[in-house]
Scaffold this active site. Structure first.
Site, PDB file in Angstrom:
ATOM      1  N   CYS A 300       0.816  -1.230   0.000  1.00  0.00           N
ATOM      2  CA  CYS A 300       0.000   0.000   0.000  1.00  0.00           C
ATOM      3  C   CYS A 300       0.843   1.270   0.000  1.00  0.00           C
ATOM      4  O   CYS A 300       0.538   2.232  -0.720  1.00  0.00           O
ATOM      5  CB  CYS A 300      -0.978   0.001   1.172  1.00  0.00           C
ATOM      6  SG  CYS A 300      -0.251  -0.316   2.791  1.00  0.00           S
ATOM      7  N   ASP A 424      -7.535   5.357  -1.651  1.00  0.00           N
ATOM      8  CA  ASP A 424      -7.156   4.124  -0.954  1.00  0.00           C
ATOM      9  C   ASP A 424      -6.368   3.195  -1.880  1.00  0.00           C
ATOM     10  O   ASP A 424      -6.900   2.695  -2.873  1.00  0.00           O
ATOM     11  CB  ASP A 424      -8.433   3.421  -0.466  1.00  0.00           C
ATOM     12  CG  ASP A 424      -8.140   2.350   0.567  1.00  0.00           C
ATOM     13  OD1 ASP A 424      -7.015   1.807   0.550  1.00  0.00           O
ATOM     14  OD2 ASP A 424      -9.030   2.049   1.386  1.00  0.00           O
ATOM     15  N   HIS A 426      -5.521   0.207  -1.338  1.00  0.00           N
ATOM     16  CA  HIS A 426      -5.827  -1.204  -1.093  1.00  0.00           C
ATOM     17  C   HIS A 426      -6.846  -1.783  -2.070  1.00  0.00           C
ATOM     18  O   HIS A 426      -7.162  -2.965  -2.015  1.00  0.00           O
ATOM     19  CB  HIS A 426      -6.337  -1.378   0.344  1.00  0.00           C
ATOM     20  CG  HIS A 426      -5.388  -0.852   1.382  1.00  0.00           C
ATOM     21  ND1 HIS A 426      -5.477   0.431   1.884  1.00  0.00           N
ATOM     22  CD2 HIS A 426      -4.319  -1.428   1.990  1.00  0.00           C
ATOM     23  CE1 HIS A 426      -4.503   0.619   2.769  1.00  0.00           C
ATOM     24  NE2 HIS A 426      -3.788  -0.484   2.854  1.00  0.00           N
TER      25      HIS A 426
END
Length: 467
Positions: A300, A424, A426
């Site tokens: 990440c 994000d 992820h």
């Protein structure tokens, strides 16, 4: 950048104009005079009745210099520009994509009408007998295809006749700019091709076109950009007119497959006495599982770093590609932060490592903002708002938990209320903007989003002071 004014249309004319001239010798003054005559001849052709605008994906043809003659007949010089769109065939797949977008999402609404530049090659002429002559002498014949590309941002209510006149003027202006570039960079009979680039500048400049010589890097054109910055009254501490800053037309997909600026599809949250402070410029969304790399569960921070690197690349600060995971790891080994065995591993990195890589690979310095626990992040509203106002770069946030990218905040100076715009890394799916925004992979988050008891380090990259 995107243009998001529903009342405007971009008319874009593209085509190739053949520049030809005969050079009897390589003397500098002779070459310049011959080239100037050739450009003057081209300008005359552009102003002649033989110039034709062919509206792409339609049966509309416009003769702008022939009393604005138009086919079909129902289109006249007084027809509003918006009516031209009725004659353009729209791709069914693209049309269904647009209609499926939710009403609460913002999307670029400025249309682009593409026009092909054409010339009539036949016409009435008196009958005449051929006249032949033969001259024996050495000369150099120059032929160059000029890649003409003109754009005009117009109001939808503007008439076709008025816009056609503007486009003819823009073509003539561009030929003048091309002549200057060709003459300035000519060496004997060796000539560089002039290339036009469009830039969307802060008002009042708006959409402008600049011609640069092909093959000459940005690093050698700084003096040209300085003159342009003065002309358009631009700040002298950030790039606006490097090739990487060129305007990306809304109807052209990016070839690398990455989404750009997914946050622009979102509406700002409504908060009393609050203002939005957002990332400035263009970035690519980098996340898990891209580039045939399975980094699910460990990559990440690498992906957040890649998003930041893409920002510096697309603002014209750096020429290098976005670094891969392996290049990031090698950089950390090179600076002495990690052992050689780190390259090729699946080990996490954090904000401090991101700072080191940005400095080593891009020459970009960063500030580190430390908070001992997530519950303190709302109190950093002023620092974050100031960062996005002055630097405008994405922020990588990591620490004792997962890494994210902060793209902005909505913050109230009076109440202290704050929401964070989060990208994000992820996410593991495809490049589907609607899924990414609907599912919150790019979205506004409240203070509860953060682990209230975990510590965080925020890597806040600083803009280099350059044009």
């Amino acid at each position: 950048m995107v243009v998001a004014d529903a009342g405007t249309i971009i008319f874009r004319v593209r085509g190739g104009l053949e520049l030809t001239c005969q050079l009897d010798n390589a003397d500098g003054s002779h070459v310049q005079q011959a080239l100037s005559r050739a450009f003057k001849s081209l300008s005359s052709r552009v102003r002649s009745e033989s110039l034709v605008f062919s509206v792409s994906n339609s049966s509309v043809f416009i003769w702008p210099n022939k009393a604005v003659h138009i086919i079909p007949e129902e289109v006249t010089e007084d027809t509003p520009c918006r009516d031209i769109q009725q004659h353009i065939q729209v791709d069914e797949n693209e049309s269904s994509k647009r209609s499926s977008k939710k009403k609460d999402k913002k999307s670029p609404t400025t249309s682009v009408i593409n026009i092909d530049l054409m010339m009539e090659v036949t016409g009435p002429a008196p009958l005449a007998a051929a006249s032949l002559s033969r001259v024996n002498r050495k000369h150099h014949f120059v032929r160059m295809t000029l890649p003409v590309d003109c754009a005009a941002l117009v109001q939808k209510d503007d008439s076709i006749g008025a816009v056609s006149g503007r486009l003819v003027g823009a073509l003539c202006d561009q030929l003048t700019d091309m002549e200057k570039v060709v003459l300035q960079h000519s060496k004997g009979t060796s000539l560089l091709v002039p290339q036009p680039f469009h830039f969307l500048l802060p008002e009042p400049a708006g959409l402008v076109t600049v011609v640069y010589p092909a093959g000459v890097p940005d690093s050698q054109l700084e003096s040209v950009r300085k003159d342009l910055h003065r002309r358009f009254e631009l700040p002298d501490d950030r790039p606006y007119l490097r090739r990487a800053n060129a305007f990306h037309f809304p109807d052209e997909p990016y070839k690398d497959g990455y989404l750009r600026n997914p946050h622009t599809a979102l509406n700002h949250p409504s908060m009393e006495d609050a203002k939005p402070y957002l990332v400035q410029g263009v970035y690519s969304y980098h996340h898990y599982m891209q580039d045939r790399m399975d980094d699910n569960g460990w990559g990440c921070a690498y992906r957040s770093l890649q998003t930041i690197c893409s920002w510096f690349q697309q603002q014209g600060y750096v020429d290098r590609d976005v670094p891969t995971h392996r290049e990031i790891q090698q950089a950390l080994v090179d600076v002495g932060d990690k052992p050689a065995a780190f390259v090729g591993s699946r080990q996490w990195i954090g904000s401090i490592e991101v700072q080191a890589v940005l400095d080593h690979l891009l020459g970009v310095t960063s500030k580190i903002l430390f908070v001992s626990q997530g519950s303190e992040l709302p109190s950093k509203g002023r620092e974050l708002a100031n960062h996005f106002q002055t630097e405008g770069t994405p922020i990588m946030i990591g620490g004792g938990v997962l890494a994210h990218t902060i793209l902005g905040v909505v913050w109230s100076e009076t109440t202290g209320q704050i929401k964070f715009l989060i990208l994000d890394p992820h996410y593991t799916g495809g490049e589907d903007l609607q899924i990414i925004t609907d599912k919150g992979w790019c979205g506004w988050k409240g203070p509860e989003f953060w682990d209230q008891n975990a510590y965080y380090n925020l890597c806040m990259p600083q803009r280099p002071k350059t044009i």
